[in-house]
Design a protein around this motif. Structure first.
Motif, short mmCIF file in Angstrom:
data_model
loop_
_atom_site.label_atom_id
_atom_site.label_comp_id
_atom_site.label_asym_id
_atom_site.label_seq_id
_atom_site.Cartn_x
_atom_site.Cartn_y
_atom_site.Cartn_z
N GLY A 78 -67.03 58.22 -32.75
CA GLY A 78 -66.27 59.30 -31.88
C GLY A 78 -67.62 59.24 -30.87
O GLY A 78 -67.11 59.47 -29.92
N LEU A 79 -69.15 59.81 -31.68
CA LEU A 79 -70.10 59.79 -29.83
C LEU A 79 -69.95 58.27 -29.34
O LEU A 79 -70.65 59.00 -28.24
CB LEU A 79 -71.30 59.92 -30.63
N LEU A 80 -69.94 57.48 -30.04
CA LEU A 80 -69.77 56.28 -28.98
C LEU A 80 -68.55 56.14 -27.52
O LEU A 80 -69.40 56.48 -26.66
CB LEU A 80 -69.55 54.38 -29.55
N ILE A 81 -67.62 56.53 -28.45
CA ILE A 81 -66.25 56.84 -26.87
C ILE A 81 -66.86 58.28 -26.49
O ILE A 81 -66.55 58.47 -25.29
CB ILE A 81 -65.43 57.30 -27.99
N PHE A 82 -67.13 59.14 -26.85
CA PHE A 82 -68.28 60.20 -25.96
C PHE A 82 -69.08 59.55 -24.90
O PHE A 82 -68.53 60.16 -23.43
CB PHE A 82 -68.14 61.44 -26.64
N GLY A 83 -70.18 59.26 -25.48
CA GLY A 83 -70.59 58.77 -24.54
C GLY A 83 -69.65 58.18 -23.90
O GLY A 83 -71.10 58.70 -22.13
N ALA A 84 -69.45 56.99 -23.35
CA ALA A 84 -68.53 56.61 -22.72
C ALA A 84 -67.68 57.20 -21.71
O ALA A 84 -67.95 57.02 -20.46
CB ALA A 84 -67.26 55.31 -22.51
N ALA A 85 -67.37 58.06 -22.42
CA ALA A 85 -66.38 58.79 -21.44
C ALA A 85 -67.53 59.51 -20.69
O ALA A 85 -67.11 59.91 -19.32
CB ALA A 85 -65.21 59.70 -21.96
N VAL A 86 -68.68 60.35 -20.62
CA VAL A 86 -69.55 61.11 -20.57
C VAL A 86 -70.35 60.21 -19.53
O VAL A 86 -70.28 60.70 -17.89
CB VAL A 86 -70.74 61.38 -21.37
N SER A 87 -70.23 59.10 -19.48
CA SER A 87 -71.21 57.57 -18.59
C SER A 87 -70.05 57.63 -17.17
O SER A 87 -70.23 57.69 -16.34
CB SER A 87 -71.46 56.40 -19.07
N VAL A 88 -68.90 57.50 -17.08
CA VAL A 88 -67.73 57.48 -16.53
C VAL A 88 -67.67 58.88 -15.55
O VAL A 88 -68.04 58.81 -14.50
CB VAL A 88 -66.42 57.28 -17.28
N LEU A 89 -67.46 59.91 -16.50
CA LEU A 89 -67.17 61.17 -15.79
C LEU A 89 -69.04 61.13 -14.31
O LEU A 89 -68.34 61.88 -13.65
CB LEU A 89 -67.77 62.09 -16.43
N GLY A 109 -58.20 61.94 -8.73
CA GLY A 109 -57.87 61.79 -10.13
C GLY A 109 -56.88 60.92 -10.44
O GLY A 109 -58.00 60.21 -11.61
N LEU A 110 -57.43 59.82 -9.86
CA LEU A 110 -55.80 58.62 -10.27
C LEU A 110 -57.40 57.42 -10.18
O LEU A 110 -57.95 56.71 -11.02
CB LEU A 110 -55.65 57.77 -9.14
N VAL A 111 -58.52 57.45 -9.97
CA VAL A 111 -59.66 56.99 -9.72
C VAL A 111 -60.71 57.26 -10.78
O VAL A 111 -60.91 56.07 -11.76
CB VAL A 111 -60.54 57.07 -8.40
N VAL A 112 -60.58 58.23 -10.90
CA VAL A 112 -60.86 59.08 -12.26
C VAL A 112 -60.51 58.56 -13.63
O VAL A 112 -60.75 57.78 -14.47
CB VAL A 112 -61.69 60.36 -12.60
N ALA A 113 -59.52 58.76 -13.85
CA ALA A 113 -57.92 58.06 -14.62
C ALA A 113 -58.13 56.70 -14.87
O ALA A 113 -59.29 55.92 -15.78
CB ALA A 113 -56.79 58.75 -14.41
N SER A 114 -58.40 55.66 -14.25
CA SER A 114 -57.79 54.14 -14.26
C SER A 114 -59.88 53.75 -14.41
O SER A 114 -59.83 52.79 -15.59
CB SER A 114 -58.07 53.86 -12.85
N HIS A 115 -60.24 54.23 -14.10
CA HIS A 115 -62.28 54.03 -14.88
C HIS A 115 -62.31 54.63 -15.83
O HIS A 115 -62.88 54.14 -16.66
CB HIS A 115 -62.74 55.12 -13.51
N LEU A 116 -61.90 55.55 -16.13
CA LEU A 116 -61.70 55.94 -17.77
C LEU A 116 -60.47 55.05 -19.00
O LEU A 116 -61.04 54.73 -20.03
CB LEU A 116 -61.71 57.48 -18.34
#
Length: 265
Positions: free
Chosen positions: A70-81, A191-198
């Motif tokens: 879960g922390l790995l997924i969290f890290g990936a999301a933080v990296s994208v943002l 928002g669509l750019v960030v959502a597609s990146h996530l």
């Protein structure tokens, strides 16, 4: 065999990006500067994301496998943002630079347009992101060892190369769309750019089920490419004209003889 896999996968991953750099960036000093500066901004975002993930891992229970995943997924999301936040910061910086270049130029216009900077900055984000995502995989592809000998997928290297190629192109398209959305204040586009990146980042967690990750990512790449094409001013007419390889006659041609001053008697 290892060298063939290495150069083949490297060509797949970075061939399109290398062609774009050589054809559209390398000959222009300002574009090269934008390319290098964009890579620096992405590296700073990666440093911050890595620091957040490192601290969260050390403050958690390392024996809990589900928590670590879960922390790995969290890290990936933080990296994208953080990447998108630094893309916005880079837009602000380039906007100021564009105004400054227009001020000091003789004709009052900047020598590089905002759309060109958007394209080059997106390409720089994509290249440096692709390098960090696939460099260790390419190093392992040289050998020794054989992928799949213990029942794993033998397509690990080539699918990683295609994913990297898609990621490089996606960042290029995202850069064009993101800068245009910031310039025109279209927040739903942001928002669509960030959502597609996530979404793209999340799909990679489906590996090694490559059919479920690679196909949707390339569909997203195609959609984003079309969106970026029309955002940059492209049209179906331009595509047809390019494919037909025909040049339209320019009726606005003035003969040189008409510009000559008549001789005085």
């Amino acid at each position: 065999m290892g060298a063939a896999v290495f150069f083949g996968c490297a060509g797949i991953a970075f061939g399109p990006a290398l062609a774009l750099v050589l054809l559209t960036v390398a000959a222009e000093p300002l574009r090269v500067i934008v390319l290098v500066a964009g890579a620096f901004f992405w590296l700073v975002s990666l440093l911050l994301a890595s620091l957040i993930w490192f601290i969260s891992v050390h403050l958690s229970d390392r024996e809990d496998a589900k928590l670590q995943y879960g922390l790995l997924i969290f890290g990936a999301a933080v990296s994208v943002l953080l990447q998108e936040a630094f893309r916005f910061a880079y837009f602000k910086l380039l906007k100021k630079a564009d105004e400054g270049l227009a001020t000091i130029s003789e004709d009052g216009r900047s020598p590089i347009s905002l759309r060109q900077m958007a394209y080059v900055s997106g390409l720089s984000f994509g290249i440096i992101s692709g390098v960090f995502s696939v460099i260790n995989i390419l190093a392992d592809s040289i050998g020794p060892g054989i992928v799949g000998i213990h029942g794993d997928s033998p397509y690990y290297f080539i699918t990683s190369a295609f994913l990297t190629m898609a990621l490089v192109l996606l960042h290029t398209f995202w850069g064009v769309i993101f800068f245009d959305a910031c310039e025109k204040r279209r927040y739903w586009c942001l928002g669509l750019v960030v959502a597609s990146h996530l979404l793209t980042s999340g799909l990679t967690f489906l590996n090694p089920w490559y059919e479920a990750s690679l196909v949707p990512i390339f569909i997203i790449t195609l959609c984003m490419g079309l969106w970026a094409f029309f955002t940059a001013g492209g049209s179906f007419h331009n595509i047809l004209k390019c494919l037909s390889c025909k040049q339209e006659d320019d009726s606005r041609v003035m003969m040189y003889s008409a510009l000559q001053v008549p001789f005085e008697d």
